[in-house]
Design a protein around this motif. Sequence first.
Motif, PDB file in Angstrom:
ATOM      1  N   ARG A   1       3.092  16.219  -1.780  1.00  0.00           N
ATOM      2  CA  ARG A   1       4.192  15.323  -2.124  1.00  0.00           C
ATOM      3  C   ARG A   1       5.519  16.055  -2.202  1.00  0.00           C
ATOM      4  O   ARG A   1       6.584  15.472  -1.966  1.00  0.00           O
TER       5      ARG A   1
ATOM      6  N   ASP B   1      -5.805   3.963  -8.411  1.00  0.00           N
ATOM      7  CA  ASP B   1      -5.014   5.193  -8.414  1.00  0.00           C
ATOM      8  C   ASP B   1      -5.584   6.230  -7.464  1.00  0.00           C
ATOM      9  O   ASP B   1      -4.844   6.967  -6.806  1.00  0.00           O
TER      10      ASP B   1
ATOM     11  N   THR C   1       0.827  -1.213   0.000  1.00  0.00           N
ATOM     12  CA  THR C   1       0.000   0.000   0.000  1.00  0.00           C
ATOM     13  C   THR C   1       0.860   1.262   0.000  1.00  0.00           C
ATOM     14  O   THR C   1       2.078   1.205   0.102  1.00  0.00           O
TER      15      THR C   1
ATOM     16  N   ASP D   1      -6.124   0.125  -2.106  1.00  0.00           N
ATOM     17  CA  ASP D   1      -4.775   0.566  -2.483  1.00  0.00           C
ATOM     18  C   ASP D   1      -3.985  -0.601  -3.060  1.00  0.00           C
ATOM     19  O   ASP D   1      -3.379  -0.501  -4.138  1.00  0.00           O
TER      20      ASP D   1
ATOM     21  N   GLN E   1       0.345   3.823  -2.432  1.00  0.00           N
ATOM     22  CA  GLN E   1       0.463   4.383  -3.781  1.00  0.00           C
ATOM     23  C   GLN E   1      -0.735   5.241  -4.180  1.00  0.00           C
ATOM     24  O   GLN E   1      -0.623   6.125  -5.024  1.00  0.00           O
TER      25      GLN E   1
END
Length: 350
Positions: free
Chosen positions: A269, A154, A57, A149, A59
């Motif tokens: 991110r 996505d 997981t 996930d 992603q």
Amino acid sequence: MFLATGTRNDDKTSGGIEPIVDRIRAGDVRTVSRLIRNIEDKNPRATEVIKALFPLTGQAHVIGLTGAPGAGKSTLSDALITSYRRLGKSVGVLAVDPTSPFTGGAILGDRVRMQKHAEDKGVFIRSLATRGALGGLSDAVDEAVHVLDAMGKDVILVETVGTGQSEVDIMNNAHSILLVLTPGMGDEVQTIKAGVMEIADLFVINKADQPGAAKLLNELNRALDMADSFPCGWRPPILTVENIAQAEPFVHKVNQVRSKIDEHYELLRDSDILRYRERRKAEVQLKHALDSTLVDQVVACLGRGGQWDALLQALTAKSTDPYTLAEGIASAVYAPDWTRKLANMDIGPG
């Protein structure tokens, strides 16, 4: 990562667990549905599968939609599914519904609204029952997000049940949180209160063609102006979505919402905020796992021996208090040197 005092995940993925993991990674809908059902039912075998899935997981982009009942969360979710599918992204949806008083399951209103995606293999939609959980989410959401996930989705949309200002649990499950508001529902007053307002990364004024939309927009801006600062300089944008009956303008506005969601995720991110949120989520998950491993087992043990009912009767009679009982149970459960053992526990590689 594993605890030296426990059982390694590698040992559990043999036999019956590994084929289940393989089917989930391959996107087998029936296997995923059965696993989520077992998670809701707190089937111990589901926990073993989650252990094997956990390293797979991390992603998916998890998006939370919250707001009062009737704000149009399901309509917006349905439109966002279409928008992401046009980009070629696969989508999972966890729609938390009220619990049926007859079956204990979810009242499937959300899946009815999203029925047009039922034949799309790139979309998985599942309703979860709150089963008495507070904060707008089901206790099974954490694990269900992991399943989708690992399934390879996505984007995962998590829609809360819609209980209002108490819906803050979503902050522990989602990267980007949308607060959906509508004019004329008292939101103008609610926006200046603490709670959901403070966890929103984006505001969406749904049904913005109705009277009161401009007032709601002004109140939101005023509330944001009073904030001391924003993480990473991200001031939550306020977006408007009009009547769904006007197809082209509606789709255009929804695409704007989706674009802002993606912009927010990219910002996370590129900063330390995503790492902080993942750590916060990990803390919540670990505490939840401890509850399941320690508290639930203690309660089950007391129940089998008949002591649980006796304890509840003593509390009802006011002959003792919950804190004294909890301290007595803890002293019986833990060894005298449990604090030293905990401090010296071998966490193992990871």
